[in-house]
Motif scaffolding. Sequence first.
Motif, PDB file in Angstrom:
ATOM      1  N   THR A  65      -2.827  64.860  47.418  1.00 34.48           N
ATOM      2  CA  THR A  65      -3.987  63.962  47.405  1.00 34.48           C
ATOM      3  C   THR A  65      -4.641  63.689  46.124  1.00 34.48           C
ATOM      4  O   THR A  65      -5.202  63.040  45.684  1.00 34.48           O
ATOM      5  N   ILE A  66      -4.498  65.068  45.189  1.00 31.51           N
ATOM      6  CA  ILE A  66      -5.266  65.019  43.875  1.00 31.51           C
ATOM      7  C   ILE A  66      -4.208  64.465  42.840  1.00 31.51           C
ATOM      8  O   ILE A  66      -4.820  64.126  41.770  1.00 31.51           O
ATOM      9  N   ASP A  67      -3.035  64.396  43.225  1.00 28.60           N
ATOM     10  CA  ASP A  67      -2.334  63.896  42.174  1.00 28.60           C
ATOM     11  C   ASP A  67      -2.480  62.058  42.222  1.00 28.60           C
ATOM     12  O   ASP A  67      -2.713  61.626  43.030  1.00 28.60           O
ATOM     13  N   SER A  68      -2.228  61.676  40.855  1.00 32.19           N
ATOM     14  CA  SER A  68      -2.555  60.279  40.610  1.00 32.19           C
ATOM     15  C   SER A  68      -1.220  59.490  40.495  1.00 32.19           C
ATOM     16  O   SER A  68      -0.195  60.364  39.830  1.00 32.19           O
ATOM     17  N   PRO A  69      -0.948  58.599  41.072  1.00 29.41           N
ATOM     18  CA  PRO A  69       0.608  58.071  41.050  1.00 29.41           C
ATOM     19  C   PRO A  69       0.698  57.492  39.712  1.00 29.41           C
ATOM     20  O   PRO A  69      -0.183  57.144  38.687  1.00 29.41           O
ATOM     21  N   LYS A  70       1.785  57.515  39.255  1.00 29.43           N
ATOM     22  CA  LYS A  70       2.362  56.925  38.137  1.00 29.43           C
ATOM     23  C   LYS A  70       1.967  55.426  37.904  1.00 29.43           C
ATOM     24  O   LYS A  70       2.421  54.660  38.934  1.00 29.43           O
ATOM     25  N   ALA A  71       1.613  54.742  36.823  1.00 32.12           N
ATOM     26  CA  ALA A  71       1.085  53.506  36.794  1.00 32.12           C
ATOM     27  C   ALA A  71       2.482  52.728  36.494  1.00 32.12           C
ATOM     28  O   ALA A  71       3.455  53.027  35.775  1.00 32.12           O
TER      29      ALA A  71
END
Length: 70
Positions: A3-9
């Motif tokens: 949940t703390i990972d941000s998805p790649k744009a």
Amino acid sequence: MKTIDSPKAVADSVIAEVRRHKREIAESFDCDVMALGRSLQRREIGDSRFKLPGGEQGGGGQPATRPESK
């Protein structure tokens, strides 16, 4: 993925092209918004798609036919 990972744009190809065009236009006017506006106004003068409103609109100074909703 945590949940703390941000998805790649993911860059949309259409949005990328629009941004590229916006950058090109801004660079051609040295990012001067006023110069861009003056250029657009000069282009509108000879363009038949832009028409000045003619005549008068009726109803000036008369009460509304129905009250506005609140």
